[in-house]
Design a protein around this motif. Structure first.
Motif, PDB file in Angstrom:
ATOM      1  N   VAL A 143       0.852  -1.187   0.000  1.00 54.51           N
ATOM      2  CA  VAL A 143       0.000   0.000   0.000  1.00 54.51           C
ATOM      3  C   VAL A 143       0.888   1.236   0.000  1.00 54.51           C
ATOM      4  CG1 VAL A 143      -1.784   1.291   1.202  1.00 54.51           C
ATOM      5  CG2 VAL A 143      -1.832  -1.215   1.232  1.00 54.51           C
ATOM      6  N   GLU A 144       0.781   2.017  -1.071  1.00 53.61           N
ATOM      7  CA  GLU A 144       1.576   3.233  -1.191  1.00 53.61           C
ATOM      8  C   GLU A 144       0.809   4.434  -0.664  1.00 53.61           C
ATOM      9  OE1 GLU A 144       2.328   1.048  -5.265  1.00 53.61           O
ATOM     10  OE2 GLU A 144       0.643   1.433  -3.915  1.00 53.61           O
ATOM     11  N   SER A 145       1.551   5.429  -0.249  1.00 50.57           N
ATOM     12  CA  SER A 145       0.954   6.697   0.167  1.00 50.57           C
ATOM     13  C   SER A 145       2.004   7.785   0.018  1.00 50.57           C
ATOM     14  CB  SER A 145       0.459   6.627   1.614  1.00 50.57           C
ATOM     15  OG  SER A 145       1.528   6.338   2.498  1.00 50.57           O
ATOM     16  N   GLY A 146       1.557   9.022   0.093  1.00 48.50           N
ATOM     17  CA  GLY A 146       2.478  10.142   0.086  1.00 48.50           C
ATOM     18  C   GLY A 146       2.542  10.934  -1.192  1.00 48.50           C
ATOM     19  N   GLY A 147       1.855  10.475  -2.229  1.00 49.01           N
ATOM     20  CA  GLY A 147       1.854  11.233  -3.467  1.00 49.01           C
ATOM     21  C   GLY A 147       1.045  12.512  -3.326  1.00 49.01           C
ATOM     22  N   GLY A 148       1.095  13.325  -4.369  1.00 47.38           N
ATOM     23  CA  GLY A 148       0.331  14.559  -4.342  1.00 47.38           C
ATOM     24  C   GLY A 148       0.831  15.541  -5.369  1.00 47.38           C
ATOM     25  N   LEU A 149       0.403  16.779  -5.207  1.00 49.42           N
ATOM     26  CA  LEU A 149       0.773  17.868  -6.107  1.00 49.42           C
ATOM     27  C   LEU A 149       1.865  18.698  -5.444  1.00 49.42           C
ATOM     28  CD1 LEU A 149       0.265  19.658  -8.619  1.00 49.42           C
ATOM     29  CD2 LEU A 149      -1.497  20.838  -7.273  1.00 49.42           C
ATOM     30  N   VAL A 150       2.928  18.934  -6.180  1.00 42.75           N
ATOM     31  CA  VAL A 150       4.042  19.709  -5.658  1.00 42.75           C
ATOM     32  C   VAL A 150       4.567  20.606  -6.771  1.00 42.75           C
ATOM     33  CG1 VAL A 150       5.735  17.908  -6.220  1.00 42.75           C
ATOM     34  CG2 VAL A 150       6.222  19.519  -4.370  1.00 42.75           C
ATOM     35  N   GLN A 151       5.122  21.728  -6.388  1.00 47.02           N
ATOM     36  CA  GLN A 151       5.711  22.619  -7.381  1.00 47.02           C
ATOM     37  C   GLN A 151       7.095  22.132  -7.779  1.00 47.02           C
ATOM     38  OE1 GLN A 151       5.596  26.593  -5.668  1.00 47.02           O
ATOM     39  NE2 GLN A 151       3.671  27.024  -6.739  1.00 47.02           N
ATOM     40  N   ALA A 152       7.503  22.521  -8.955  1.00 47.08           N
ATOM     41  CA  ALA A 152       8.842  22.161  -9.426  1.00 47.08           C
ATOM     42  C   ALA A 152       9.888  22.641  -8.415  1.00 47.08           C
ATOM     43  CB  ALA A 152       9.096  22.793 -10.787  1.00 47.08           C
ATOM     44  N   GLY A 153      10.848  21.763  -8.172  1.00 45.17           N
ATOM     45  CA  GLY A 153      11.861  22.055  -7.171  1.00 45.17           C
ATOM     46  C   GLY A 153      11.531  21.545  -5.784  1.00 45.17           C
ATOM     47  N   GLY A 154      10.305  21.112  -5.604  1.00 45.25           N
ATOM     48  CA  GLY A 154       9.859  20.635  -4.299  1.00 45.25           C
ATOM     49  C   GLY A 154      10.223  19.192  -4.040  1.00 45.25           C
ATOM     50  N   THR A 200       2.270  14.608  -9.042  1.00 47.16           N
ATOM     51  CA  THR A 200       2.104  15.625 -10.073  1.00 47.16           C
ATOM     52  C   THR A 200       2.978  16.814  -9.704  1.00 47.16           C
ATOM     53  OG1 THR A 200      -0.170  14.932 -10.490  1.00 47.16           O
ATOM     54  CG2 THR A 200       0.486  17.099 -11.303  1.00 47.16           C
ATOM     55  N   VAL A 201       3.843  17.188 -10.636  1.00 45.99           N
ATOM     56  CA  VAL A 201       4.759  18.302 -10.406  1.00 45.99           C
ATOM     57  C   VAL A 201       4.365  19.439 -11.337  1.00 45.99           C
ATOM     58  CG1 VAL A 201       7.157  19.034 -10.279  1.00 45.99           C
ATOM     59  CG2 VAL A 201       6.556  16.641  -9.845  1.00 45.99           C
ATOM     60  N   SER A 202       4.012  20.571 -10.768  1.00 43.72           N
ATOM     61  CA  SER A 202       3.597  21.727 -11.570  1.00 43.72           C
ATOM     62  C   SER A 202       4.785  22.638 -11.830  1.00 43.72           C
ATOM     63  CB  SER A 202       2.496  22.493 -10.840  1.00 43.72           C
ATOM     64  OG  SER A 202       2.980  23.016  -9.619  1.00 43.72           O
ATOM     65  N   SER A 203       4.732  23.288 -12.969  1.00 40.91           N
ATOM     66  CA  SER A 203       5.839  24.176 -13.354  1.00 40.91           C
ATOM     67  C   SER A 203       5.633  25.579 -12.818  1.00 40.91           C
ATOM     68  CB  SER A 203       5.978  24.201 -14.869  1.00 40.91           C
ATOM     69  OG  SER A 203       4.768  24.618 -15.449  1.00 40.91           O
ATOM     70  N   SER A 231      14.057  17.890  -5.580  1.00 36.98           N
ATOM     71  CA  SER A 231      14.282  18.660  -6.819  1.00 36.98           C
ATOM     72  C   SER A 231      13.381  18.153  -7.936  1.00 36.98           C
ATOM     73  CB  SER A 231      15.751  18.569  -7.234  1.00 36.98           C
ATOM     74  OG  SER A 231      16.596  19.052  -6.218  1.00 36.98           O
ATOM     75  N   LEU A 232      12.124  18.007  -7.626  1.00 38.14           N
ATOM     76  CA  LEU A 232      11.186  17.424  -8.587  1.00 38.14           C
ATOM     77  C   LEU A 232      10.968  18.337  -9.784  1.00 38.14           C
ATOM     78  CD1 LEU A 232       8.731  15.823  -6.047  1.00 38.14           C
ATOM     79  CD2 LEU A 232       9.969  14.597  -7.834  1.00 38.14           C
ATOM     80  N   LYS A 233      10.777  17.695 -10.940  1.00 35.58           N
ATOM     81  CA  LYS A 233      10.589  18.399 -12.205  1.00 35.58           C
ATOM     82  C   LYS A 233       9.213  18.025 -12.757  1.00 35.58           C
ATOM     83  CE  LYS A 233      15.476  17.442 -13.078  1.00 35.58           C
ATOM     84  NZ  LYS A 233      16.434  16.781 -14.005  1.00 35.58           N
ATOM     85  N   PRO A 234       8.647  18.870 -13.616  1.00 35.92           N
ATOM     86  CA  PRO A 234       7.349  18.512 -14.214  1.00 35.92           C
ATOM     87  C   PRO A 234       7.378  17.164 -14.921  1.00 35.92           C
ATOM     88  CG  PRO A 234       7.798  20.825 -14.578  1.00 35.92           C
ATOM     89  CD  PRO A 234       9.035  20.251 -13.947  1.00 35.92           C
ATOM     90  N   GLU A 235       8.502  16.803 -15.512  1.00 38.50           N
ATOM     91  CA  GLU A 235       8.596  15.505 -16.199  1.00 38.50           C
ATOM     92  C   GLU A 235       8.635  14.319 -15.247  1.00 38.50           C
ATOM     93  OE1 GLU A 235      10.572  18.173 -16.597  1.00 38.50           O
ATOM     94  OE2 GLU A 235      12.672  17.587 -16.943  1.00 38.50           O
ATOM     95  N   ASP A 236       8.714  14.588 -13.944  1.00 37.95           N
ATOM     96  CA  ASP A 236       8.622  13.510 -12.969  1.00 37.95           C
ATOM     97  C   ASP A 236       7.168  13.133 -12.668  1.00 37.95           C
ATOM     98  OD1 ASP A 236      11.350  14.996 -11.143  1.00 37.95           O
ATOM     99  OD2 ASP A 236      11.409  13.350 -12.591  1.00 37.95           O
TER     100      ASP A 236
END
Length: 118
Positions: free
Chosen positions: A5-16, A115-118, A84-89
């Motif tokens: 069971v996975e958890s912890g995903g979500g929406l983050v800004q680039a670089g987060g 989901t990584v937003s730019s 250091s998340l990127k939108p392509e991640d």
């Protein structure tokens, strides 16, 4: 059979950063490692990182400097720190239980969306 069971995903800004968790339960006999994989829309599932019961680690080249995998054996939980998340991640990130080798997939979790937003 192993349940993941996975958890912890979500929406983050680039670089987060995000920290994903994978809780394993069930019969772990024959499971040599737990790994994290990701699948972006229209692309194949690919390795991010994996960790054995003895905490030996394997990373995809593109993630070596931006991620850290760890495990808590007492909790049967594996963690994946993504930095250091990127939108392509942007992808669905899956946890997998591995058998004798890296292609011996014994079980998959349901996945968690990152989901990584730019």
């Amino acid at each position: 059979q192993v349940q993941l069971v996975e958890s912890g995903g979500g929406l983050v800004q680039a670089g987060g950063s995000l920290r994903l968790s994978c809780a394993a339960s069930g019969n772990m006999l024959g499971i040599s490692a737990l790994g994290w994989y990701r699948q972006a829309p229209g692309k194949q599932r690919e390795l991010v990182a994996a960790i054995t019961g003895g905490s030996s680690t394997t990373y995809a080249d593109s993630w070596k400097d931006r991620s850290h995998i760890s495990r808590d054996n007492a909790k049967n939980t594996v963690y994946l720190q993504l930095n250091s998340l990127k939108p392509e991640d942007t992808a669905v990130y899956y946890c997998a239980a591995l058998g004798r080798h890296m292609e011996d997939f014994r079980s998959w979790g349901q996945g968690t969306q990152v989901t990584v937003s730019s």
